[in-house]
Write a protein that holds these residues in place. Structure first.
Motif, mmCIF file in Angstrom:
data_model
loop_
_atom_site.group_PDB
_atom_site.id
_atom_site.type_symbol
_atom_site.label_atom_id
_atom_site.label_comp_id
_atom_site.label_asym_id
_atom_site.label_seq_id
_atom_site.Cartn_x
_atom_site.Cartn_y
_atom_site.Cartn_z
ATOM 1 N N ASP A 1 15.180 -1.679 -4.136
ATOM 2 C CA ASP A 1 13.945 -2.048 -4.899
ATOM 3 C C ASP A 1 12.800 -1.564 -4.565
ATOM 4 O OD1 ASP A 1 12.828 -2.908 -7.189
ATOM 5 O OD2 ASP A 1 12.700 -4.888 -6.543
ATOM 6 N N ALA A 2 12.655 -0.180 -3.961
ATOM 7 C CA ALA A 2 11.662 0.345 -3.429
ATOM 8 C C ALA A 2 10.773 1.275 -4.235
ATOM 9 C CB ALA A 2 12.133 1.292 -2.214
ATOM 10 N N GLN A 3 11.116 1.065 -5.470
ATOM 11 C CA GLN A 3 10.146 2.077 -6.442
ATOM 12 C C GLN A 3 8.759 1.594 -6.427
ATOM 13 O OE1 GLN A 3 11.808 4.708 -8.948
ATOM 14 N NE2 GLN A 3 9.843 5.308 -8.399
ATOM 15 N N GLY A 4 7.839 2.490 -6.520
ATOM 16 C CA GLY A 4 6.394 2.349 -6.724
ATOM 17 C C GLY A 4 5.780 3.405 -7.558
ATOM 18 N N PRO A 5 4.534 3.150 -8.085
ATOM 19 C CA PRO A 5 4.016 4.071 -9.123
ATOM 20 C C PRO A 5 3.645 5.457 -8.403
ATOM 21 C CG PRO A 5 2.414 2.224 -8.317
ATOM 22 C CD PRO A 5 3.776 1.853 -7.952
ATOM 23 N N THR A 6 3.451 5.629 -7.063
ATOM 24 C CA THR A 6 3.031 6.823 -6.532
ATOM 25 C C THR A 6 3.977 7.926 -6.875
ATOM 26 O OG1 THR A 6 1.825 5.695 -4.596
ATOM 27 C CG2 THR A 6 2.652 7.960 -4.442
ATOM 28 N N ASP A 7 5.173 7.740 -6.742
ATOM 29 C CA ASP A 7 6.153 8.717 -6.883
ATOM 30 C C ASP A 7 7.252 8.415 -7.884
ATOM 31 O OD1 ASP A 7 7.727 6.780 -5.537
ATOM 32 O OD2 ASP A 7 7.721 7.903 -3.781
ATOM 33 N N VAL B 1 3.843 13.023 0.218
ATOM 34 C CA VAL B 1 5.038 12.359 0.680
ATOM 35 C C VAL B 1 5.346 11.399 -0.466
ATOM 36 C CG1 VAL B 1 5.281 10.150 2.339
ATOM 37 C CG2 VAL B 1 3.674 11.795 2.939
ATOM 38 N N TYR B 2 6.803 11.329 -0.540
ATOM 39 C CA TYR B 2 7.019 10.301 -1.717
ATOM 40 C C TYR B 2 7.615 9.033 -0.805
ATOM 41 C CZ TYR B 2 7.466 14.485 -4.175
ATOM 42 O OH TYR B 2 7.049 15.873 -4.782
ATOM 43 N N ILE C 1 -4.861 7.935 -10.642
ATOM 44 C CA ILE C 1 -4.692 8.310 -12.040
ATOM 45 C C ILE C 1 -3.611 9.273 -12.046
ATOM 46 C CG2 ILE C 1 -5.492 8.830 -14.482
ATOM 47 C CD1 ILE C 1 -8.185 8.099 -11.710
ATOM 48 N N SER C 2 -2.440 9.465 -12.618
ATOM 49 C CA SER C 2 -1.561 10.575 -12.779
ATOM 50 C C SER C 2 -1.580 11.035 -14.278
ATOM 51 C CB SER C 2 -0.056 10.138 -12.372
ATOM 52 O OG SER C 2 0.741 11.075 -12.018
ATOM 53 N N VAL C 3 -1.812 12.513 -14.262
ATOM 54 C CA VAL C 3 -1.938 12.991 -15.398
ATOM 55 C C VAL C 3 -0.939 14.124 -15.681
ATOM 56 C CG1 VAL C 3 -4.416 12.408 -15.476
ATOM 57 C CG2 VAL C 3 -3.449 14.419 -14.675
ATOM 58 N N ALA C 4 -0.475 14.426 -16.889
ATOM 59 C CA ALA C 4 0.373 15.582 -17.247
ATOM 60 C C ALA C 4 -0.208 16.754 -16.711
ATOM 61 C CB ALA C 4 0.944 15.335 -18.689
ATOM 62 N N TYR C 5 0.496 17.429 -15.825
ATOM 63 C CA TYR C 5 -0.120 18.732 -15.540
ATOM 64 C C TYR C 5 0.824 19.485 -14.485
ATOM 65 C CZ TYR C 5 -3.439 22.651 -14.240
ATOM 66 O OH TYR C 5 -4.036 23.758 -14.069
ATOM 67 N N ASP C 6 1.371 20.610 -14.606
ATOM 68 C CA ASP C 6 2.431 21.185 -13.728
ATOM 69 C C ASP C 6 2.098 22.471 -13.107
ATOM 70 O OD1 ASP C 6 2.572 22.864 -16.120
ATOM 71 O OD2 ASP C 6 4.780 22.508 -16.498
ATOM 72 N N ALA D 1 0.924 -1.208 -0.012
ATOM 73 C CA ALA D 1 0.092 0.091 0.032
ATOM 74 C C ALA D 1 0.918 1.333 -0.164
ATOM 75 C CB ALA D 1 -0.979 0.022 1.181
ATOM 76 N N SER D 2 1.987 1.372 0.588
ATOM 77 C CA SER D 2 2.740 2.366 0.812
ATOM 78 C C SER D 2 3.132 3.281 -0.529
ATOM 79 C CB SER D 2 4.205 2.319 1.513
ATOM 80 O OG SER D 2 4.020 1.764 2.867
ATOM 81 N N SER D 3 3.450 2.604 -1.700
ATOM 82 C CA SER D 3 3.920 2.925 -2.641
ATOM 83 C C SER D 3 2.988 2.995 -3.885
ATOM 84 C CB SER D 3 5.261 2.740 -3.268
ATOM 85 O OG SER D 3 6.152 3.258 -2.359
ATOM 86 N N ARG D 4 1.777 2.525 -3.405
ATOM 87 C CA ARG D 4 0.357 2.537 -4.348
ATOM 88 C C ARG D 4 -0.599 3.194 -3.901
ATOM 89 N NH1 ARG D 4 1.671 -1.044 -8.148
ATOM 90 N NH2 ARG D 4 -0.684 -0.968 -8.819
ATOM 91 N N SER D 5 -0.246 4.269 -3.337
ATOM 92 C CA SER D 5 -1.070 5.344 -2.716
ATOM 93 C C SER D 5 -1.186 6.678 -3.418
ATOM 94 C CB SER D 5 -0.928 5.756 -1.286
ATOM 95 O OG SER D 5 0.378 6.306 -1.272
ATOM 96 N N HIS D 6 -2.059 7.563 -3.161
ATOM 97 C CA HIS D 6 -1.875 9.031 -3.736
ATOM 98 C C HIS D 6 -0.917 10.059 -3.008
ATOM 99 C CE1 HIS D 6 -4.085 10.050 0.134
ATOM 100 N NE2 HIS D 6 -5.613 9.530 -0.479
ATOM 101 N N GLY D 7 -0.304 9.489 -1.804
ATOM 102 C CA GLY D 7 0.921 10.035 -1.348
ATOM 103 C C GLY D 7 0.546 11.483 -0.683
ATOM 104 N N LEU D 8 -0.717 11.500 -0.229
ATOM 105 C CA LEU D 8 -0.972 12.756 0.714
ATOM 106 C C LEU D 8 -0.344 12.809 2.117
ATOM 107 C CD1 LEU D 8 -2.707 15.499 0.423
ATOM 108 C CD2 LEU D 8 -4.655 14.357 1.558
ATOM 109 N N LEU D 9 0.245 13.807 2.516
ATOM 110 C CA LEU D 9 0.604 14.241 3.747
ATOM 111 C C LEU D 9 -0.594 14.853 4.365
ATOM 112 C CD1 LEU D 9 2.904 13.828 5.867
ATOM 113 C CD2 LEU D 9 3.441 16.177 5.300
#
Length: 410
Positions: free
Chosen positions: A394-400, A144-145, A227-232, A42-50
């Motif tokens: 090997d801690a990479q996940g999609p959140t960040d 959070v990353y 869903i991550s979308v391109a928007y800066d 769950a940690s690296s498959r979240s939206h990452g909100l602090l």
């Protein structure tokens, strides 16, 4: 490899690595085993909100107090594991103004800083914000990353004598006379160890791990899409100011924003439907706050599974109410040296780890104090070093994955 650690931690997400760090800093021999690389659950498959606690303030004062306390701790120790963005709770015409006021009043009583902006002021802060926004409330949310966070905790655990195995799935627990006497680890370890205590920090998988020791831990896992979308162009995190529902959070990264989320019960955290309606509804609802995201290019989509504890969920049928955490001592279930930590949130991982470490120290007669609330994480001021930790474990996940640099050498 030490074959008889004092404590074996199963699960390498934020909570598990936080427990390993806390115990190692107190001088306790600790080994951590994760099956698929750190923070792969769950940690690296979240939206990452602090969380600031504002999301829960009017529904669960204790949960909100935990969030704002840990929010401040992470800002002081986390460095580049977090991003200070602030957050806005957005009120649209169809949203109940009394809900807005009750949330603001609850935040004030708890000590969560707020500032109310009218619609025009909010649009000056957030270009592209909907013209329909009537007002907004600023709160100290952030980002959070989690890949960096888990890897930094693991690195500090090893720096202080712990051992971390990112690819060592638990295959079996052997129980004799009310004690776990052996744990069989596969993968890169392929060995049997004999810990004095075993800690189950596997989140949504806690029931499956507990069953290996003949213990019943009833979980109620729930999937949610991101869903991550391109928007800066987004500065603060956005929350819809209404009872929590699908598609009410937008979390900014550097060149992307993460839209979420849904809440659908699942029976198996390893096998569940990824329904297209969840994506469509989340985008549609988030676009009511920030219309440009409806047309933004989708970069990646993923689902995460929340580690909800069934007895806690049965207290209320309100989606999104703050989920507390629980330290389950399985001595009550006939297994003397076995603990599970369930529930909770990414924001409160350190507090959860401290609670477990306190319990273990009490059992061992160790009087060392917790240091994790004041001691900065290693590499906190050096993103490249943090990303090297991520690669090493090997801690990479999609959140960040848009923020963490791939291919860094440890």
């Amino acid at each position: 490899m030490e074959d008889a650690p004092t404590v074996l931690v199963i699960g390498g997400g934020a909570t598990g690595t936080g427990i390993a760090r806390d115990l190692a800093l107190r001088g306790i021999s600790v080994m951590l085993a994760e099956r698929n690389g750190l923070s792969s659950g769950a940690s690296s498959r979240s939206h990452g909100l602090l969380h600031s606690g504002a999301r829960y303030a009017e529904a669960d004062r204790t949960g909100a107090e935990e969030c704002i306390e840990e929010n401040r701790v992470l800002r002081s120790i986390g460095g580049a594991c977090i991003r200070n963005t602030g957050g806005l709770f957005i009120q649209l015409p169809e949203d109940d103004p009394d809900y807005f006021e009750s949330k603001r009043a609850a935040c004030e009583s708890i000590g969560i800083e707020t500032r109310v902006l009218d619609g025009n002021a909010a649009r000056r802060v957030v270009p592209g914000l909907s013209e329909r926004v009537e007002r907004a409330m600023w709160v100290p949310d952030g980002v959070v990353y989690p890949s960096r966070l888990s890897a930094a905790n693991a690195a500090d655990a090893e720096e202080h004598g712990g051992t971390v195995f990112p690819h060592a799935p638990l295959e079996n627990l052997t129980v004799e006379d009310g004690h776990i006497i052996q744990a069989t680890l596969g993968g890169s370890v392929d060995a049997t160890v004999a810990p004095q205590y075993v800690i189950n920090a596997t989140g949504a998988w806690a029931g499956q791990v507990a069953a290996m020791a003949g213990v019943d831990v009833e979980m109620a896992p729930s999937r949610g899409v991101m869903i991550s979308v391109a928007y800066d162009a987004l500065g603060p995190a956005l929350n819809r100011c209404r009872d929590p529902d699908d598609g009410d959070i937008i979390v900014p990264h550097e060149s992307e924003v993460v839209l979420g989320t849904t809440s659908v019960s699942v029976s198996d955290p390893d096998a569940y439907e990824e329904a297209e309606w969840e994506v469509e509804k989340s985008v549609q609802e988030c676009a009511k706050m920030l219309p440009p995201v409806a047309e933004a290019a989708v970069v990646r989509t993923w689902w995460g599974v929340r580690p909800l504890y069934a007895p806690d969920e049965q207290k209320s049928n309100r989606r999104g109410i703050s989920r507390g955490f629980f330290v389950l001592d399985h001595a009550d279930d006939g297994v003397e040296n076995f603990l599970s930590i369930v529930g909770g949130k990414l924001t409160t991982y350190r507090q959860m780890a401290e609670a477990v470490a306190d319990r273990i120290c009490s059992k061992l007669g160790v009087e060392a104090e917790c240091q994790t609330a004041t001691r900065p994480l290693p590499g906190a001021d050096d993103p490249d070093r943090l990303d090297a930790f991520v690669a090493h474990y090997d801690a990479q996940g999609p959140t960040d994955s848009d923020v963490v640099k791939n291919g860094a050498a440890a």
